[in-house]
Write an enzyme that holds these catalytic residues in place. Structure first.
Site, short mmCIF file in Angstrom:
data_model
loop_
_atom_site.label_atom_id
_atom_site.label_comp_id
_atom_site.label_asym_id
_atom_site.label_seq_id
_atom_site.Cartn_x
_atom_site.Cartn_y
_atom_site.Cartn_z
N MET A 117 23.69 29.17 53.85
CA MET A 117 23.48 28.01 54.73
C MET A 117 24.54 27.95 55.83
SD MET A 117 22.47 25.18 51.81
CE MET A 117 23.94 25.54 50.82
N LYS B 143 12.65 21.24 52.99
CA LYS B 143 13.59 20.74 53.97
C LYS B 143 13.71 21.75 55.11
CE LYS B 143 16.55 18.37 50.56
NZ LYS B 143 15.86 18.79 49.34
N GLY C 175 15.75 31.17 45.42
CA GLY C 175 17.03 31.53 44.81
C GLY C 175 17.13 31.05 43.38
N ASP C 176 18.27 30.49 43.05
CA ASP C 176 18.51 29.94 41.71
C ASP C 176 18.81 28.46 41.85
OD1 ASP C 176 19.32 30.67 38.69
OD2 ASP C 176 20.74 29.21 39.48
N ASP D 81 9.96 23.75 47.25
CA ASP D 81 10.67 23.82 48.51
C ASP D 81 10.01 24.84 49.42
OD1 ASP D 81 12.43 21.95 47.65
OD2 ASP D 81 14.17 23.26 47.49
#
Length: 337
Positions: free
Chosen positions: A266, A151, A183-184, A129
Protein backbone atom coordinates in the site's frame (compact mmCIF):
# COMPACT_ATOMS: atom_id res chain seq x y z
CA UNK A 1 -19.50 -19.24 -17.19
CA UNK A 2 -18.52 -22.81 -17.97
CA UNK A 3 -14.90 -23.58 -17.00
CA UNK A 4 -14.62 -25.79 -20.13
CA UNK A 5 -15.15 -22.90 -22.58
CA UNK A 6 -12.40 -20.62 -23.79
CA UNK A 7 -13.03 -16.94 -24.45
CA UNK A 8 -9.42 -16.07 -25.30
CA UNK A 9 -9.27 -13.25 -27.85
CA UNK A 10 -13.06 -12.87 -28.04
CA UNK A 11 -15.02 -9.67 -27.60
CA UNK A 12 -17.54 -10.32 -24.84
CA UNK A 13 -20.45 -8.04 -23.94
CA UNK A 14 -21.91 -8.27 -20.45
CA UNK A 15 -25.38 -6.98 -21.28
CA UNK A 16 -26.64 -6.78 -17.72
CA UNK A 17 -25.00 -6.61 -14.32
CA UNK A 18 -26.08 -9.38 -11.94
CA UNK A 19 -24.92 -10.52 -8.47
CA UNK A 20 -22.34 -12.91 -9.96
CA UNK A 21 -21.14 -10.53 -12.68
CA UNK A 22 -17.91 -9.64 -10.91
CA UNK A 23 -16.88 -13.31 -10.83
CA UNK A 24 -17.83 -13.71 -14.50
CA UNK A 25 -15.84 -10.65 -15.58
CA UNK A 26 -12.74 -11.70 -13.64
CA UNK A 27 -12.91 -15.18 -15.17
CA UNK A 28 -13.29 -13.70 -18.67
CA UNK A 29 -10.33 -11.37 -18.21
CA UNK A 30 -8.18 -14.20 -16.91
CA UNK A 31 -9.14 -16.23 -19.98
CA UNK A 32 -7.96 -13.41 -22.27
CA UNK A 33 -11.32 -11.97 -23.33
CA UNK A 34 -11.93 -8.30 -24.17
CA UNK A 35 -14.85 -7.37 -21.93
CA UNK A 36 -17.41 -4.60 -22.44
CA UNK A 37 -20.05 -3.91 -19.79
CA UNK A 38 -23.27 -2.29 -20.94
CA UNK A 39 -23.57 0.04 -17.96
CA UNK A 40 -22.50 3.44 -16.73
CA UNK A 41 -19.71 3.76 -14.17
CA UNK A 42 -22.05 4.91 -11.40
CA UNK A 43 -24.28 1.86 -11.91
CA UNK A 44 -21.52 -0.68 -11.16
CA UNK A 45 -20.67 -2.33 -7.85
CA UNK A 46 -17.33 -1.30 -6.41
CA UNK A 47 -15.20 -4.15 -7.76
CA UNK A 48 -16.49 -3.79 -11.32
CA UNK A 49 -16.08 -0.02 -11.14
CA UNK A 50 -12.49 -0.58 -10.08
CA UNK A 51 -11.82 -2.72 -13.17
CA UNK A 52 -13.32 -0.02 -15.38
CA UNK A 53 -11.29 2.77 -13.79
CA UNK A 54 -8.11 0.72 -14.24
CA UNK A 55 -8.92 0.30 -17.94
CA UNK A 56 -9.33 -3.48 -17.73
CA UNK A 57 -12.93 -3.44 -18.98
CA UNK A 58 -14.77 -1.09 -21.34
CA UNK A 59 -18.03 0.60 -20.40
CA UNK A 60 -20.66 1.26 -23.08
CA UNK A 61 -24.27 1.66 -21.88
CA UNK A 62 -25.44 1.70 -25.51
CA UNK A 63 -23.35 -1.23 -26.72
CA UNK A 64 -24.61 -3.03 -29.83
CA UNK A 65 -24.74 -6.78 -29.11
CA UNK A 66 -24.26 -7.58 -32.82
CA UNK A 67 -20.71 -6.16 -32.73
CA UNK A 68 -19.49 -8.64 -30.11
CA UNK A 69 -18.51 -12.29 -30.42
CA UNK A 70 -20.34 -13.31 -27.24
CA UNK A 71 -23.17 -11.69 -25.29
CA UNK A 72 -23.77 -12.67 -21.66
CA UNK A 73 -27.07 -11.65 -20.12
CA UNK A 74 -28.00 -11.77 -16.45
CA UNK A 75 -30.64 -10.67 -14.01
CA UNK A 76 -31.01 -6.89 -14.12
CA UNK A 77 -31.17 -6.83 -10.34
CA UNK A 78 -27.96 -6.10 -8.43
CA UNK A 79 -29.53 -6.93 -5.07
CA UNK A 80 -28.62 -10.18 -3.30
CA UNK A 81 -30.64 -13.21 -4.35
CA UNK A 82 -33.05 -14.50 -1.66
CA UNK A 83 -32.24 -17.81 -0.04
CA UNK A 84 -34.48 -20.76 -1.00
CA UNK A 85 -37.25 -21.43 1.47
CA UNK A 86 -35.85 -24.73 2.73
CA UNK A 87 -32.41 -23.26 3.44
CA UNK A 88 -33.92 -20.12 4.97
CA UNK A 89 -36.02 -22.24 7.33
CA UNK A 90 -33.01 -24.33 8.28
CA UNK A 91 -31.05 -21.17 9.06
CA UNK A 92 -33.85 -19.79 11.21
CA UNK A 93 -33.50 -22.89 13.35
CA UNK A 94 -29.77 -22.34 13.83
CA UNK A 95 -28.72 -20.14 16.72
CA UNK A 96 -25.47 -18.83 15.26
CA UNK A 97 -23.60 -19.38 12.02
CA UNK A 98 -19.86 -19.21 11.49
CA UNK A 99 -17.52 -16.65 9.94
CA UNK A 100 -14.65 -17.95 7.84
CA UNK A 101 -11.78 -15.56 7.18
CA UNK A 102 -10.32 -16.67 3.85
CA UNK A 103 -7.09 -15.25 2.48
CA UNK A 104 -7.45 -15.40 -1.29
CA UNK A 105 -3.85 -14.72 -2.23
CA UNK A 106 -3.35 -12.69 -5.40
CA UNK A 107 -5.75 -12.29 -8.29
CA UNK A 108 -4.94 -15.72 -9.67
CA UNK A 109 -7.59 -18.18 -8.41
CA UNK A 110 -5.07 -20.97 -8.94
CA UNK A 111 -3.23 -19.68 -5.87
CA UNK A 112 -6.24 -20.35 -3.65
CA UNK A 113 -5.98 -23.32 -1.33
CA UNK A 114 -8.23 -26.35 -1.65
CA UNK A 115 -9.73 -25.38 1.71
CA UNK A 116 -10.50 -21.95 0.25
CA UNK A 117 -12.41 -23.38 -2.70
CA UNK A 118 -14.39 -25.64 -0.37
CA UNK A 119 -15.24 -22.65 1.82
CA UNK A 120 -16.55 -20.73 -1.20
CA UNK A 121 -18.75 -23.69 -2.15
CA UNK A 122 -20.17 -23.98 1.38
CA UNK A 123 -20.87 -20.30 2.11
CA UNK A 124 -24.35 -18.86 2.50
CA UNK A 125 -22.99 -15.31 2.35
CA UNK A 126 -19.75 -14.07 0.78
CA UNK A 127 -18.40 -10.66 1.78
CA UNK A 128 -15.52 -9.82 -0.56
CA UNK A 129 -12.93 -7.16 -1.32
CA UNK A 130 -11.95 -5.95 -4.79
CA UNK A 131 -8.47 -7.55 -4.77
CA UNK A 132 -9.64 -11.07 -3.94
CA UNK A 133 -9.54 -13.69 -6.74
CA UNK A 134 -13.13 -12.95 -7.65
CA UNK A 135 -13.32 -15.32 -10.61
CA UNK A 136 -13.26 -18.09 -7.98
CA UNK A 137 -16.78 -17.04 -6.98
CA UNK A 138 -18.01 -19.15 -9.88
CA UNK A 139 -17.58 -22.06 -7.46
CA UNK A 140 -20.23 -20.57 -5.14
CA UNK A 141 -23.76 -21.92 -4.92
CA UNK A 142 -26.40 -20.28 -7.09
CA UNK A 143 -28.28 -19.12 -3.98
CA UNK A 144 -25.30 -17.48 -2.29
CA UNK A 145 -25.63 -13.86 -1.19
CA UNK A 146 -22.65 -11.88 -2.47
CA UNK A 147 -21.79 -8.56 -0.82
CA UNK A 148 -19.14 -6.30 -2.38
CA UNK A 149 -17.31 -4.22 0.24
CA UNK A 150 -14.28 -3.38 -1.88
CA UNK A 151 -12.24 -0.28 -1.18
CA UNK A 152 -10.88 1.86 -4.03
CA UNK A 153 -7.81 3.91 -3.00
CA UNK A 154 -8.94 7.47 -2.32
CA UNK A 155 -12.37 6.49 -3.67
CA UNK A 156 -15.44 4.51 -2.71
CA UNK A 157 -15.20 2.27 0.32
CA UNK A 158 -17.26 0.48 2.94
CA UNK A 159 -16.19 1.50 6.47
CA UNK A 160 -14.56 -1.30 8.42
CA UNK A 161 -17.14 -0.90 11.16
CA UNK A 162 -19.91 -1.64 8.65
CA UNK A 163 -18.04 -4.71 7.38
CA UNK A 164 -17.81 -5.99 10.95
CA UNK A 165 -21.54 -5.40 11.37
CA UNK A 166 -22.34 -7.34 8.19
CA UNK A 167 -20.34 -10.35 9.34
CA UNK A 168 -22.00 -10.31 12.75
CA UNK A 169 -25.54 -9.70 11.45
CA UNK A 170 -25.49 -12.59 8.99
CA UNK A 171 -23.77 -15.01 11.37
CA UNK A 172 -26.26 -14.21 14.14
CA UNK A 173 -29.01 -14.99 11.63
CA UNK A 174 -27.60 -18.52 11.41
CA UNK A 175 -25.76 -18.14 8.12
CA UNK A 176 -22.27 -19.38 7.28
CA UNK A 177 -20.38 -16.26 6.23
CA UNK A 178 -17.22 -16.19 4.15
CA UNK A 179 -15.01 -13.10 4.38
CA UNK A 180 -12.89 -13.21 1.22
CA UNK A 181 -9.89 -10.93 0.94
CA UNK A 182 -6.80 -10.73 -1.22
CA UNK A 183 -3.49 -11.84 0.25
CA UNK A 184 -3.74 -13.01 3.84
CA UNK A 185 -6.38 -11.68 6.24
CA UNK A 186 -3.83 -11.19 9.01
CA UNK A 187 -1.22 -9.30 6.95
CA UNK A 188 -2.64 -5.76 6.77
CA UNK A 189 -6.00 -7.37 6.05
CA UNK A 190 -7.83 -6.29 9.23
CA UNK A 191 -8.68 -9.92 9.85
CA UNK A 192 -7.75 -9.49 13.49
CA UNK A 193 -10.34 -6.74 13.92
CA UNK A 194 -13.01 -8.83 12.20
CA UNK A 195 -12.22 -11.89 14.30
CA UNK A 196 -12.44 -9.80 17.48
CA UNK A 197 -15.80 -8.36 16.42
CA UNK A 198 -17.18 -11.86 15.86
CA UNK A 199 -15.74 -13.21 19.11
CA UNK A 200 -17.41 -10.38 21.03
CA UNK A 201 -20.78 -11.77 19.87
CA UNK A 202 -19.93 -15.43 20.48
CA UNK A 203 -19.59 -16.21 16.77
CA UNK A 204 -17.21 -19.07 15.87
CA UNK A 205 -14.39 -17.97 13.54
CA UNK A 206 -12.48 -20.20 11.13
CA UNK A 207 -9.23 -18.94 9.59
CA UNK A 208 -7.96 -20.17 6.20
CA UNK A 209 -4.61 -18.47 5.54
CA UNK A 210 -3.75 -17.02 2.15
CA UNK A 211 -0.53 -16.29 0.31
CA UNK A 212 0.54 -12.77 1.27
CA UNK A 213 1.27 -10.40 -1.60
CA UNK A 214 4.39 -9.37 0.32
CA UNK A 215 6.09 -12.58 -0.83
CA UNK A 216 3.92 -13.66 -3.77
CA UNK A 217 4.17 -10.46 -5.84
CA UNK A 218 7.98 -10.32 -5.74
CA UNK A 219 8.15 -14.06 -6.45
CA UNK A 220 5.97 -13.75 -9.56
CA UNK A 221 8.29 -10.97 -10.76
CA UNK A 222 11.32 -13.22 -10.29
CA UNK A 223 12.45 -11.47 -7.10
CA UNK A 224 13.24 -13.72 -4.10
CA UNK A 225 12.80 -11.61 -0.95
CA UNK A 226 15.69 -13.55 0.62
CA UNK A 227 18.80 -14.91 -1.06
CA UNK A 228 21.58 -16.81 0.71
CA UNK A 229 24.36 -14.72 -0.84
CA UNK A 230 22.61 -11.34 -0.61
CA UNK A 231 20.27 -10.95 2.36
CA UNK A 232 19.20 -12.92 5.41
CA UNK A 233 15.78 -11.47 6.07
CA UNK A 234 12.97 -9.23 4.89
CA UNK A 235 10.88 -6.54 6.54
CA UNK A 236 7.24 -5.96 5.56
CA UNK A 237 5.71 -2.57 6.26
CA UNK A 238 2.61 -0.60 5.30
CA UNK A 239 3.10 2.58 3.32
CA UNK A 240 -0.49 3.82 3.46
CA UNK A 241 0.75 6.89 5.39
CA UNK A 242 4.09 8.54 4.57
CA UNK A 243 7.07 8.95 6.92
CA UNK A 244 6.57 11.92 9.20
CA UNK A 245 2.80 11.58 9.20
CA UNK A 246 1.41 11.68 12.78
CA UNK A 247 -0.37 8.38 12.08
CA UNK A 248 2.88 6.56 11.20
CA UNK A 249 4.35 4.36 13.93
CA UNK A 250 7.32 3.06 11.91
CA UNK A 251 10.95 3.76 12.71
CA UNK A 252 12.22 4.39 9.19
CA UNK A 253 15.76 4.89 10.44
CA UNK A 254 15.78 1.39 11.91
CA UNK A 255 14.31 0.03 8.68
CA UNK A 256 17.04 1.74 6.64
CA UNK A 257 19.71 0.18 8.89
CA UNK A 258 18.13 -3.27 9.06
CA UNK A 259 20.15 -4.71 6.14
CA UNK A 260 17.04 -6.67 5.13
CA UNK A 261 14.92 -6.58 2.01
CA UNK A 262 12.21 -3.96 2.57
CA UNK A 263 8.76 -4.85 1.20
CA UNK A 264 6.21 -2.04 1.21
CA UNK A 265 2.49 -2.76 0.82
CA UNK A 266 0.00 0.00 0.00
CA UNK A 267 2.91 2.34 -0.68
CA UNK A 268 2.64 3.46 -4.32
CA UNK A 269 1.15 6.87 -3.51
CA UNK A 270 3.75 7.54 -0.80
CA UNK A 271 6.73 5.92 -2.54
CA UNK A 272 8.51 9.21 -3.20
CA UNK A 273 8.44 10.21 0.47
CA UNK A 274 9.46 6.71 1.58
CA UNK A 275 12.44 6.64 -0.79
CA UNK A 276 13.59 10.11 0.26
CA UNK A 277 13.35 9.17 3.93
CA UNK A 278 15.26 5.91 3.54
CA UNK A 279 18.04 7.72 1.69
CA UNK A 280 18.11 10.46 4.32
CA UNK A 281 18.40 7.74 6.98
CA UNK A 282 21.49 6.27 5.32
CA UNK A 283 20.27 3.75 2.75
CA UNK A 284 22.18 4.32 -0.50
CA UNK A 285 20.20 5.95 -3.29
CA UNK A 286 21.74 3.40 -5.64
CA UNK A 287 20.03 0.54 -3.80
CA UNK A 288 17.99 -1.54 -6.29
CA UNK A 289 14.21 -1.18 -6.07
CA UNK A 290 11.20 -2.57 -7.91
CA UNK A 291 7.46 -1.99 -8.12
CA UNK A 292 5.27 -4.98 -9.00
CA UNK A 293 1.75 -3.95 -10.03
CA UNK A 294 -1.30 -6.20 -10.57
CA UNK A 295 0.66 -9.27 -9.48
CA UNK A 296 -1.04 -12.52 -10.40
CA UNK A 297 -3.23 -10.83 -13.02
CA UNK A 298 -2.83 -10.77 -16.82
CA UNK A 299 -2.13 -7.03 -16.48
CA UNK A 300 0.89 -7.57 -14.19
CA UNK A 301 3.84 -5.24 -14.80
CA UNK A 302 7.17 -4.63 -13.06
CA UNK A 303 9.36 -1.53 -12.98
CA UNK A 304 12.94 -1.58 -11.73
CA UNK A 305 15.23 1.32 -10.87
CA UNK A 306 17.45 2.64 -8.10
CA UNK A 307 15.83 3.69 -4.85
CA UNK A 308 16.45 7.33 -5.75
CA UNK A 309 14.63 6.96 -9.08
CA UNK A 310 11.99 4.28 -8.48
CA UNK A 311 9.11 6.67 -7.79
CA UNK A 312 9.73 8.64 -10.98
CA UNK A 313 10.14 5.49 -13.06
CA UNK A 314 7.00 3.83 -11.66
CA UNK A 315 4.94 6.95 -12.31
CA UNK A 316 6.34 7.35 -15.81
CA UNK A 317 5.37 3.77 -16.62
CA UNK A 318 1.90 4.29 -15.18
CA UNK A 319 2.12 1.73 -12.39
CA UNK A 320 -0.48 2.15 -9.69
CA UNK A 321 -2.30 0.27 -6.96
CA UNK A 322 -2.48 -2.59 -6.30
CA UNK A 323 1.30 -2.79 -6.20
CA UNK A 324 4.11 -4.07 -4.00
CA UNK A 325 7.42 -2.24 -3.60
CA UNK A 326 10.66 -4.17 -3.06
CA UNK A 327 13.83 -2.39 -1.90
CA UNK A 328 17.18 -4.12 -1.57
CA UNK A 329 19.80 -6.00 -3.58
CA UNK A 330 17.33 -8.74 -4.54
CA UNK A 331 15.22 -6.18 -6.43
CA UNK A 332 17.83 -6.23 -9.20
CA UNK A 333 17.23 -9.95 -9.75
CA UNK A 334 14.91 -11.60 -12.22
CA UNK A 335 15.43 -15.30 -11.64
CA UNK A 336 12.62 -16.19 -14.09
CA UNK A 337 14.22 -14.47 -17.07
Amino acid sequence: MSPELSFSGLSVLLARVAPHSVATVHALLRDGARVTVAAALDDLPTSLRDLAERGLVTLDPDADPTTHDVVIRGDVSTTPMPLPTDRAVAQENRAVGTVTLLGGGLGDPGLLTVAGIEAIRAADVIVHDRLAPLSALRHARDDVQVIDVGKIPRGDFTPQERINELLVEHALAGRDVLRLKGGDNFVFGRGGEEAEACAAHGIPVVVIPGISSSIAAPALAGIPVTHRTLVQGFTVVSGHVPPGDPRSTLDWGAIARSRTTVVVLMGVATLGAIAETLVAEGLAGTTPAAVVADAGLPSMRTARATLADIDVVARREGLGAPAVVVIGDVAALDVLR
